[in-house]
Design a protein around this motif. Structure first.
Motif, short mmCIF file in Angstrom:
data_model
loop_
_atom_site.label_atom_id
_atom_site.label_comp_id
_atom_site.label_asym_id
_atom_site.label_seq_id
_atom_site.Cartn_x
_atom_site.Cartn_y
_atom_site.Cartn_z
N TYR A 170 -80.02 -58.81 22.40
CA TYR A 170 -79.51 -59.37 23.65
C TYR A 170 -78.09 -58.90 23.92
O TYR A 170 -77.75 -58.53 25.05
CB TYR A 170 -79.55 -60.90 23.57
N ARG A 171 -77.26 -58.87 22.88
CA ARG A 171 -75.88 -58.38 23.06
C ARG A 171 -75.87 -56.91 23.45
O ARG A 171 -74.99 -56.47 24.21
CB ARG A 171 -75.07 -58.61 21.78
N GLN A 172 -76.82 -56.15 22.96
CA GLN A 172 -76.92 -54.73 23.33
C GLN A 172 -77.40 -54.57 24.77
O GLN A 172 -77.09 -53.58 25.43
CB GLN A 172 -77.86 -54.00 22.37
N TRP A 173 -78.13 -55.54 25.26
CA TRP A 173 -78.64 -55.51 26.64
C TRP A 173 -77.58 -55.98 27.63
O TRP A 173 -77.48 -55.44 28.74
CB TRP A 173 -79.88 -56.39 26.72
N LEU A 174 -76.77 -56.96 27.24
CA LEU A 174 -75.74 -57.47 28.14
C LEU A 174 -74.67 -56.41 28.39
O LEU A 174 -74.10 -55.87 27.44
CB LEU A 174 -75.07 -58.72 27.55
N PRO A 175 -74.34 -56.13 29.65
CA PRO A 175 -73.31 -55.13 29.91
C PRO A 175 -71.90 -55.63 29.56
O PRO A 175 -71.66 -56.84 29.46
CB PRO A 175 -73.43 -54.87 31.41
N ALA A 176 -71.00 -54.69 29.40
CA ALA A 176 -69.61 -55.02 29.08
C ALA A 176 -68.90 -55.70 30.24
O ALA A 176 -67.77 -56.19 30.07
CB ALA A 176 -68.85 -53.76 28.67
N THR A 177 -69.55 -55.74 31.39
CA THR A 177 -68.97 -56.43 32.56
C THR A 177 -69.55 -57.83 32.75
O THR A 177 -69.22 -58.50 33.73
CB THR A 177 -69.26 -55.60 33.83
N SER A 178 -70.40 -58.27 31.84
CA SER A 178 -71.07 -59.56 31.99
C SER A 178 -70.11 -60.73 31.81
O SER A 178 -69.00 -60.57 31.28
CB SER A 178 -72.22 -59.67 30.98
N TYR A 179 -70.56 -61.90 32.24
CA TYR A 179 -69.78 -63.14 32.04
C TYR A 179 -69.44 -63.31 30.57
O TYR A 179 -68.31 -63.66 30.21
CB TYR A 179 -70.61 -64.32 32.54
N GLU A 180 -70.42 -63.06 29.69
CA GLU A 180 -70.22 -63.27 28.27
C GLU A 180 -69.17 -62.33 27.70
O GLU A 180 -68.46 -62.68 26.74
CB GLU A 180 -71.55 -63.06 27.53
N ALA A 181 -69.04 -61.14 28.29
CA ALA A 181 -68.09 -60.15 27.79
C ALA A 181 -66.70 -60.31 28.38
O ALA A 181 -65.71 -59.90 27.77
CB ALA A 181 -68.62 -58.74 28.08
N THR A 182 -66.61 -60.88 29.57
CA THR A 182 -65.32 -60.95 30.27
C THR A 182 -64.74 -62.36 30.34
O THR A 182 -63.57 -62.53 30.70
CB THR A 182 -65.46 -60.42 31.70
N GLY A 183 -65.53 -63.38 30.02
CA GLY A 183 -65.06 -64.76 30.14
C GLY A 183 -63.89 -65.03 29.22
O GLY A 183 -63.63 -64.32 28.24
#
Length: 465
Positions: free
Chosen positions: A272-285
């Motif tokens: 899932y972390r590999q699927w989430l982009p670096a611009t996602s909420y999880e990455a930028t929050g």
């Protein structure tokens, strides 16, 4: 060129806590809706004394799921039961990781046979989208993302408008709009009513704790529906609520809207972390507050801590079931309200007008300065919980915050909330240089509002009372 993922960022930075505590994203924004229609004090007062119109059309993501496997997929992600979830019903949807920690939550609507929509913040919408794309389910999805915080002058468009009419006068307003007595809609059930000659769908809900309905329909009809509601509500004291006051209603009614999504660790979560982009909420929050730990898992919360424990049902297989079965019966932290000491709050404000050291500014009416807030709660020198979502209630004439405490902390206990960040504060854009201080607070019921506790439908906000 391959797009960077959340996992790529974590590998580069080494520690997710460091990444989130220094994020430059700023505070969570409620976009498009004006900050105030009148003033936030009267707007807060109206949901207790008369009626309000909440415009929820812009700050939440909608993700539509359709197909023969729609219910199967969502049930596999849900901690609560799908045994009785027919069309025209809604439910709280709070999926967990494989280790039993909450990713986020929101509302799932069963619109038609094999067609549902989730409405809420990004973490759950992303989790649903991932499983639709990778889980081998016979479903198709349509994602209608939240309106941008900074639209850069461009007009926004959503699949639907979403309004709530709440407060003691809401039923009279809705009946006037409908032109006849309202259908009897049970809590979290869906029906239709008439507004301005149009048939609109309506969910019995109640964010402010008082009776009312959430309504929605095609986005291009939003303004004529809004004008009709405002006109019908004029004689009943209805006020439109702006972005400043909107989120503070939960301080009285008891929902913690922004726990940290527990996705940053675990081998089973790596795909899932590999699927989430670096611009996602999880990455930028951003992660803020006085609680500091180098272990990101110290910020994770179980459904039991957030008040969803009574709705965890082991009548189906779902992600996180094994972990939650092991937690069942063990002492768990519990959701509470903290009522802040007024004199201590005044001392913080006074530092703005005196020479010398200054404390972290308390913004009004909503005092969060990060995507996810975790302030230490002390009993003596021991950390016994977190204060997670704070602000001012004009109705209660009090600073309040929602959070969790250890199971042995009783209602009425005076604790200390450590306000501000260590070392003068992190480099987040919302953090000025300041000194930490302690604010006394009384551990109080959730929901805090007596009106909500005594009149609101028994459910996920009130079950711990």
């Amino acid at each position: 060129m391959k797009q960077k993922s959340l996992e790529d960022l974590l590998q580069a930075v080494g520690n997710p806590v460091k990444m989130l505590r220094t994020s430059q994203i700023g505070a969570y924004v409620y976009p498009v809706v004006p900050s105030e229609y009148s003033n936030w004090r009267d707007e807060q007062g109206a949901w207790r004394e008369s009626a309000v119109l909440f415009d929820q059309s812009h700050h939440m993501a909608n993700i539509y799921v359709e197909g023969p496997d729609a219910l199967k997929m969502l049930s596999n992600l849900a901690t609560n039961s799908f045994a009785k979830f027919p069309v025209n019903r809604a439910k709280q949807f709070a999926p967990c990781t494989y280790d039993g920690f909450v990713i986020g939550d929101g509302i799932l609507f069963h619109l038609e046979e094999n067609r549902l929509v989730f409405s809420g913040r990004a973490p759950v919408a992303n989790w649903i989208e991932f499983h639709a794309a990778t889980g081998g389910y016979n479903v198709k999805i349509e994602k209608d993302d939240r309106s941008p915080s900074n639209p850069k002058g461009k007009a926004g468009f959503r699949t639907c408008y979403r309004y709530q009419i709440q407060g003691p006068n809401a039923a009279q307003i809705l009946e006037k709009l409908n032109g006849r007595p309202l259908p009897e809609i049970k809590f979290f059930n869906i029906d239709t009513i008439n507004i301005a000659g149009r048939k609109v769908r309506a969910l019995r809900h109640g964010m402010a704790g008082a009776p009312g309905l959430e309504i929605w329909g095609p986005y291009d009809e939003r303004e004529e529906i809004r004008v009709a509601i405002v006109g019908a509500g004029r004689d009943f004291g209805l006020r439109e609520v702006g972005a400043r006051a909107y989120a503070t209603n939960t301080l009285e009614s008891g929902w913690i809207p922004s726990p940290l999504p527990a996705v940053y660790t675990g081998e089973k979560m790596k795909a899932y972390r590999q699927w989430l982009p670096a611009t996602s909420y999880e990455a930028t929050g951003s992660l803020g507050g006085s609680f500091e730990s180098d272990d990101i898992e110290d910020y994770y919360l179980s459904p039991y801590a957030l008040g969803y424990g009574p709705f965890v049902k082991f009548d189906h297989d779902f992600i996180g079931r094994e972990a939650l079965e092991k937690m069942t019966g063990r002492p768990q932290r519990k959701k509470v309200t903290f009522a802040w000491n007024g004199q201590d709050v005044l001392r913080v404000f006074a530092s703005m007008f005196e020479a010398g050291e200054i404390y972290k500014y308390i913004d009004l009416p909503l005092s969060n300065y990060a995507s996810a807030s975790y302030d230490k709660v002390l009993l003596g020198t021991k950390t016994v919980g977190f204060s997670m979502f704070g602000g001012y209630s004009y109705n209660e004439r009090s600073m309040l915050s929602l959070g969790v405490v250890d199971p042995d902390i009783e209602t009425g206990t005076e604790v200390m909330i450590v306000w501000g960040e260590a070392g003068g504060g992190t480099s987040k854009t919302t953090v000025e240089r300041h000194k930490q201080t302690e604010i006394r607070a009384v551990v109080s019921p959730v929901p805090y509002s007596k009106v909500v506790r005594e009149t609101y439908a028994r459910g996920w906000r009130t079950v711990q009372v």
